[in-house]
Design a protein around this motif. Sequence first.
Motif, short mmCIF file in Angstrom:
data_model
loop_
_atom_site.label_atom_id
_atom_site.label_comp_id
_atom_site.label_asym_id
_atom_site.label_seq_id
_atom_site.Cartn_x
_atom_site.Cartn_y
_atom_site.Cartn_z
N THR A 98 0.80 -1.39 -0.22
CA THR A 98 0.31 -0.22 -0.01
C THR A 98 0.63 1.36 0.10
O THR A 98 1.40 0.98 0.53
CB THR A 98 -0.53 0.39 1.14
N GLY A 99 0.79 1.97 -1.12
CA GLY A 99 1.42 3.45 -1.16
C GLY A 99 0.57 4.66 -0.53
O GLY A 99 -0.32 4.30 -0.53
N PHE A 100 1.67 5.57 0.35
CA PHE A 100 0.79 6.44 1.31
C PHE A 100 1.04 8.00 0.61
O PHE A 100 2.72 7.73 0.43
CB PHE A 100 1.41 6.20 2.48
N LEU A 101 0.79 8.80 0.10
CA LEU A 101 1.07 9.48 -0.77
C LEU A 101 0.58 11.14 -0.04
O LEU A 101 -0.68 10.59 0.75
CB LEU A 101 0.53 9.65 -2.81
N GLN B 147 -2.28 -0.95 -3.82
CA GLN B 147 -3.35 0.25 -3.37
C GLN B 147 -2.47 1.51 -2.75
O GLN B 147 -1.03 1.03 -3.12
CB GLN B 147 -3.47 -0.67 -2.05
N LEU B 148 -3.78 2.78 -2.90
CA LEU B 148 -3.22 3.91 -2.89
C LEU B 148 -3.71 4.41 -1.95
O LEU B 148 -5.23 3.76 -1.12
CB LEU B 148 -2.90 4.13 -4.16
N LEU B 149 -3.72 4.83 -0.47
CA LEU B 149 -3.92 5.77 0.26
C LEU B 149 -3.31 7.64 0.06
O LEU B 149 -2.22 7.36 -0.09
CB LEU B 149 -4.17 5.33 1.54
N VAL B 150 -3.89 8.59 -0.19
CA VAL B 150 -3.94 9.62 -0.80
C VAL B 150 -4.23 10.34 0.48
O VAL B 150 -5.48 10.47 0.57
CB VAL B 150 -4.33 10.09 -2.18
N ILE B 151 -3.38 11.50 0.93
CA ILE B 151 -3.88 12.35 2.24
C ILE B 151 -3.59 14.03 1.70
O ILE B 151 -2.13 13.89 0.83
CB ILE B 151 -3.03 11.77 3.17
N GLY B 152 -4.17 14.30 2.09
CA GLY B 152 -4.05 15.97 1.81
C GLY B 152 -4.55 16.61 2.89
O GLY B 152 -5.80 16.74 3.04
N ARG B 153 -3.98 17.60 2.94
CA ARG B 153 -4.64 18.53 4.49
C ARG B 153 -5.23 17.77 5.09
O ARG B 153 -5.90 17.94 6.12
CB ARG B 153 -5.32 19.80 4.06
N ILE C 62 -8.03 11.75 0.74
CA ILE C 62 -9.28 12.85 -0.37
C ILE C 62 -8.56 11.19 -1.33
O ILE C 62 -10.00 11.51 -2.79
CB ILE C 62 -7.89 13.36 -0.99
N ALA C 63 -8.15 9.76 -1.56
CA ALA C 63 -8.65 9.29 -2.58
C ALA C 63 -7.67 7.54 -1.80
O ALA C 63 -7.09 7.91 -1.12
CB ALA C 63 -7.14 9.23 -3.71
N ALA C 64 -8.40 6.46 -2.37
CA ALA C 64 -8.07 5.03 -1.63
C ALA C 64 -8.04 4.28 -2.67
O ALA C 64 -9.98 3.94 -2.89
CB ALA C 64 -8.03 5.35 0.15
N GLY C 65 -7.76 2.88 -3.05
CA GLY C 65 -7.81 2.06 -3.62
C GLY C 65 -6.83 1.48 -4.28
O GLY C 65 -5.66 1.39 -3.97
N PRO C 66 -7.37 0.25 -5.31
CA PRO C 66 -6.61 -0.29 -5.95
C PRO C 66 -5.58 1.27 -7.01
O PRO C 66 -6.63 1.98 -7.57
CB PRO C 66 -6.97 -0.77 -7.49
N VAL C 67 -4.29 1.18 -7.82
CA VAL C 67 -3.77 1.96 -7.91
C VAL C 67 -4.37 2.71 -9.74
O VAL C 67 -4.92 3.85 -9.67
CB VAL C 67 -1.97 1.67 -8.84
N GLN C 68 -4.90 1.39 -10.21
CA GLN C 68 -5.67 1.68 -12.03
C GLN C 68 -7.22 2.47 -11.25
O GLN C 68 -6.88 3.55 -11.94
CB GLN C 68 -5.15 0.65 -12.58
N GLU C 69 -7.45 1.61 -10.29
CA GLU C 69 -8.51 2.37 -9.95
C GLU C 69 -8.65 4.52 -9.44
O GLU C 69 -9.68 4.82 -10.09
CB GLU C 69 -9.36 1.57 -8.70
#
Length: 316
Positions: free
Chosen positions: A30-33, A196-202, A206-213
Amino acid sequence: MIEAHALTKRYGEKTAVDTVSFTIAPGSVTGFLGPNGAGKSTTMRMIVGLDRPSAGTVTVNGRPYDRHRSPLREVGALLDAKAVHPGRSARSHLRTMAATHSIRKNRVDEVIEMTGLANVADKRVGGFSLGMGQRLGIAAALLGDPRTLILDEPVNGLDPEGVQWVRQLVRGLAAEGRTVFLSSHLMSEMAQTADQLLVIGRGRIIAAGPVQEVIDSVSGAGVRVRSPRAAELQALLQAEGIAVTSPEAGTLDLVGTSVERVGDLAFAHAIPLHELSPRSGSLEEAYMSLTQDAVEYRSEPTAARPRTTSERGQER
């Protein structure tokens, strides 16, 4: 497994992490961006008990980190590769860590070999390059053979061989059924490494799920077409309500359609196609779009300042 529920961290009036909830499952990377200041490091520090949440909870393998009897055997973490006494050797540092958990000495030798530190293991850490320091941090994270691995910017300072090694390492650990959670600012590498990705902002997810999704949710799936009659095909596609751009002569990029639909339309009008392929946006494009309103520290372009006479003289 890592589970967070309404995890929150405040520093005075500033909320660094704001009611964040997520589950990092075993068996995948799981990538955390997120931009600088988004709350990534604070979140990781709360997972391993270095920061106490203002509200909410976070557990690793079913318990808060400090409730595990042998934390290093449960969670391996690389949060600050420089957190090592510069006068110690890599081997001494790892043996000291191992002694706190009754980890066998030959495990130290194993992780030294595994991380490519054999030739420098008895040298002082203060003389290590940034890349060697990163390798030592990863060795420390692997020392207890943990079920969960948390790595903050693990490829920072590594050469291409080292970056590839980290990618293969974390994917191999995930394939063994372990939980792997890592952050990086290298989008191209994250696209190759993460499932998988977990994207955080402030401070908010703001987004989570499989990379391509995640990529497709922002950029949308598209189609690329090349044809000697591209202008004619473009008019037909636009009449069908399909968004079309032309990056170069004879080439069309389409959004909101499928290769089947484009192929049928071209066939119906006897338009030859030299290329008809699905196309998706890049992770970098999706990331920039997702975080454009969440960047706290934004660089502004500045005009070049004319050099003074004295500065020009100093260059001679």
